[in-house]
Scaffold this motif. Sequence first.
Motif, PDB file in Angstrom:
ATOM      1  N   PHE A   7      40.118  86.452  22.969  1.00 14.26           N
ATOM      2  CA  PHE A   7      39.910  84.878  22.662  1.00 14.26           C
ATOM      3  C   PHE A   7      39.087  84.647  21.362  1.00 14.26           C
ATOM      4  CE2 PHE A   7      40.896  83.045  27.163  1.00 14.26           C
ATOM      5  CZ  PHE A   7      42.027  83.239  26.840  1.00 14.26           C
ATOM      6  N   HIS A   8      38.054  85.706  21.008  1.00 12.73           N
ATOM      7  CA  HIS A   8      37.135  85.447  20.060  1.00 12.73           C
ATOM      8  C   HIS A   8      37.837  85.268  18.602  1.00 12.73           C
ATOM      9  CE1 HIS A   8      37.801  89.746  20.788  1.00 12.73           C
ATOM     10  NE2 HIS A   8      37.536  90.011  19.236  1.00 12.73           N
ATOM     11  N   GLN A   9      39.278  85.836  18.719  1.00 14.63           N
ATOM     12  CA  GLN A   9      39.906  85.870  17.494  1.00 14.63           C
ATOM     13  C   GLN A   9      40.623  84.240  17.262  1.00 14.63           C
ATOM     14  OE1 GLN A   9      42.632  89.259  17.317  1.00 14.63           O
ATOM     15  NE2 GLN A   9      40.744  90.591  17.877  1.00 14.63           N
ATOM     16  N   PHE A  10      40.779  83.580  18.248  1.00 18.15           N
ATOM     17  CA  PHE A  10      41.609  82.541  18.373  1.00 18.15           C
ATOM     18  C   PHE A  10      40.662  81.086  18.749  1.00 18.15           C
ATOM     19  CE2 PHE A  10      44.231  86.010  19.704  1.00 18.15           C
ATOM     20  CZ  PHE A  10      44.972  86.075  18.607  1.00 18.15           C
ATOM     21  N   PRO A  11      40.074  80.426  17.650  1.00 21.95           N
ATOM     22  CA  PRO A  11      39.214  79.492  18.211  1.00 21.95           C
ATOM     23  C   PRO A  11      39.827  78.437  19.382  1.00 21.95           C
ATOM     24  CG  PRO A  11      39.009  79.874  15.904  1.00 21.95           C
ATOM     25  CD  PRO A  11      40.058  80.494  16.292  1.00 21.95           C
ATOM     26  N   THR A  12      41.253  78.189  19.173  1.00 26.50           N
ATOM     27  CA  THR A  12      41.783  77.316  19.865  1.00 26.50           C
ATOM     28  C   THR A  12      42.508  77.941  21.250  1.00 26.50           C
ATOM     29  OG1 THR A  12      43.643  77.277  18.554  1.00 26.50           O
ATOM     30  CG2 THR A  12      42.300  75.577  18.064  1.00 26.50           C
ATOM     31  N   ASN A  13      41.643  78.651  21.863  1.00 26.37           N
ATOM     32  CA  ASN A  13      42.198  79.693  22.959  1.00 26.37           C
ATOM     33  C   ASN A  13      42.072  78.777  24.291  1.00 26.37           C
ATOM     34  OD1 ASN A  13      39.524  79.982  24.302  1.00 26.37           O
ATOM     35  ND2 ASN A  13      39.024  80.923  22.226  1.00 26.37           N
ATOM     36  N   PHE A  18      38.057  88.405  29.959  1.00 30.03           N
ATOM     37  CA  PHE A  18      39.377  89.029  30.796  1.00 30.03           C
ATOM     38  C   PHE A  18      40.235  87.695  31.410  1.00 30.03           C
ATOM     39  CE2 PHE A  18      36.592  92.576  31.848  1.00 30.03           C
ATOM     40  CZ  PHE A  18      37.037  93.491  31.011  1.00 30.03           C
ATOM     41  N   TYR A  19      41.302  87.831  31.428  1.00 28.48           N
ATOM     42  CA  TYR A  19      42.063  87.088  32.389  1.00 28.48           C
ATOM     43  C   TYR A  19      41.910  87.269  34.000  1.00 28.48           C
ATOM     44  CZ  TYR A  19      44.807  85.781  28.201  1.00 28.48           C
ATOM     45  OH  TYR A  19      45.225  85.256  26.955  1.00 28.48           O
ATOM     46  N   LEU A  20      41.725  86.338  34.844  1.00 23.82           N
ATOM     47  CA  LEU A  20      41.584  86.369  36.044  1.00 23.82           C
ATOM     48  C   LEU A  20      42.659  86.068  36.770  1.00 23.82           C
ATOM     49  CD1 LEU A  20      39.810  86.983  38.561  1.00 23.82           C
ATOM     50  CD2 LEU A  20      38.833  84.941  38.476  1.00 23.82           C
ATOM     51  N   THR A  21      43.350  86.907  37.401  1.00 19.23           N
ATOM     52  CA  THR A  21      44.585  86.595  38.197  1.00 19.23           C
ATOM     53  C   THR A  21      44.344  87.118  39.673  1.00 19.23           C
ATOM     54  OG1 THR A  21      45.742  88.516  37.539  1.00 19.23           O
ATOM     55  CG2 THR A  21      46.239  86.432  36.344  1.00 19.23           C
ATOM     56  N   LYS A  22      45.435  86.449  40.639  1.00 23.79           N
ATOM     57  CA  LYS A  22      45.020  87.041  42.100  1.00 23.79           C
ATOM     58  C   LYS A  22      45.467  88.269  42.330  1.00 23.79           C
ATOM     59  CE  LYS A  22      45.199  82.847  45.183  1.00 23.79           C
ATOM     60  NZ  LYS A  22      43.604  82.729  44.916  1.00 23.79           N
ATOM     61  N   SER A  23      44.796  88.988  43.270  1.00 24.98           N
ATOM     62  CA  SER A  23      45.073  90.332  43.643  1.00 24.98           C
ATOM     63  C   SER A  23      44.973  91.298  42.474  1.00 24.98           C
ATOM     64  CB  SER A  23      46.295  90.497  44.311  1.00 24.98           C
ATOM     65  OG  SER A  23      46.440  89.365  45.583  1.00 24.98           O
ATOM     66  N   SER A  24      44.101  91.203  41.537  1.00 29.94           N
ATOM     67  CA  SER A  24      44.029  91.803  40.188  1.00 29.94           C
ATOM     68  C   SER A  24      42.916  92.950  40.111  1.00 29.94           C
ATOM     69  CB  SER A  24      44.153  91.100  38.972  1.00 29.94           C
ATOM     70  OG  SER A  24      42.925  90.309  38.947  1.00 29.94           O
ATOM     71  N   LEU A  25      42.791  93.752  39.321  1.00 30.18           N
ATOM     72  CA  LEU A  25      41.733  94.667  38.816  1.00 30.18           C
ATOM     73  C   LEU A  25      40.327  93.741  38.549  1.00 30.18           C
ATOM     74  CD1 LEU A  25      43.130  97.189  36.406  1.00 30.18           C
ATOM     75  CD2 LEU A  25      42.528  97.636  38.820  1.00 30.18           C
ATOM     76  N   VAL A  26      40.725  92.634  37.675  1.00 23.16           N
ATOM     77  CA  VAL A  26      39.667  91.763  37.620  1.00 23.16           C
ATOM     78  C   VAL A  26      38.932  91.146  38.501  1.00 23.16           C
ATOM     79  CG1 VAL A  26      38.815  89.627  35.827  1.00 23.16           C
ATOM     80  CG2 VAL A  26      40.491  91.600  35.114  1.00 23.16           C
ATOM     81  N   ARG A  61      29.526  94.261  22.001  1.00 19.80           N
ATOM     82  CA  ARG A  61      29.911  95.254  20.889  1.00 19.80           C
ATOM     83  C   ARG A  61      31.176  94.441  20.130  1.00 19.80           C
ATOM     84  NH1 ARG A  61      28.142  99.404  24.123  1.00 19.80           N
ATOM     85  NH2 ARG A  61      30.208  99.774  25.014  1.00 19.80           N
ATOM     86  N   ILE A  62      32.098  93.881  21.021  1.00 21.43           N
ATOM     87  CA  ILE A  62      33.580  93.163  20.326  1.00 21.43           C
ATOM     88  C   ILE A  62      33.028  92.160  19.683  1.00 21.43           C
ATOM     89  CG2 ILE A  62      35.443  92.160  21.018  1.00 21.43           C
ATOM     90  CD1 ILE A  62      35.698  94.228  23.541  1.00 21.43           C
ATOM     91  N   LEU A  63      32.306  91.172  20.214  1.00 17.15           N
ATOM     92  CA  LEU A  63      31.884  89.967  19.452  1.00 17.15           C
ATOM     93  C   LEU A  63      30.993  90.052  17.967  1.00 17.15           C
ATOM     94  CD1 LEU A  63      30.849  87.886  22.851  1.00 17.15           C
ATOM     95  CD2 LEU A  63      33.153  87.669  21.460  1.00 17.15           C
ATOM     96  N   LYS A  64      30.165  90.910  18.285  1.00 20.72           N
ATOM     97  CA  LYS A  64      29.224  91.159  17.137  1.00 20.72           C
ATOM     98  C   LYS A  64      30.012  91.619  15.948  1.00 20.72           C
ATOM     99  CE  LYS A  64      25.134  93.808  15.833  1.00 20.72           C
ATOM    100  NZ  LYS A  64      24.223  92.729  15.283  1.00 20.72           N
TER     101      LYS A  64
END
Length: 230
Positions: free
Chosen positions: A46-52, A71-79, A104-107
């Motif tokens: 999302f940091h690459q797309f301001p209108t996320n 991350f995206y959070l969905t039901k019964s997922s790793l996240v 580190r990614i955002l920086k």
Amino acid sequence: MGLLRYWYDFLFILFPKTCGACENVLIHQEEYICTTCSYHLPFTDFHQFPTNPSAKKFWGKIEFEQAVSMFYLTKSSLVETLIHNIKYNNRPELAYFLGQKYGRILKKSDFSDGIDLIVPIPLHSKKLKIRGYNQSLHFANGLAESMEIPCDDSLLKRKINTVSQTRKDRLERFENVELIFECNLSSKITAKHILLVDDVLTTGATLCSAASCLMEAMKCKISFATIAKA
Ligand SMILES: [Zn+2]
């Protein structure tokens, strides 16, 4: 490397090492999350797309600079397992680890430009006593370390312990959280642009409430970052 990291490494030696997302035992050189899960975690970028999609949650509700979720959070997922372990299974070190990674990614991107303070959403003192830690603070500390921006958790205080809001509709929920925070101005901290941090972004009501409290007291700009977006 921060002191917290040494402490977590120490705990890691004492206790069985399992993956925070699939809960399988980690093999040598794997840290907190196994190689397979690391590969499959749904990063949003999302940091690459301001209108996320995370930013859109705040449109028309509050004035803000940028909003991102790791991350995206969905039901019964790793996240989902990851968030559950962070919040309810006494694994705050996972939040810290993710914070470091995301920081580190955002920086490396424009996202962190101008941000001079990181503030986590506080837990109510009663909840903090039961859980023993604030997961958002641990995520914020990880971000702070790799973004090289200070983190302050004394600025915001939660004055109302919100009850379950599942039965209320979205609009009511917004009214319900309107006045749940207060700003501790005795801390004498100044900031021009605060990154407000929480674990999961759902309606955005809690973050909006905290943001308006900070903006009013500090006359600052606000951006948002969460571990996941529901
Ligand atoms: Zn795993």
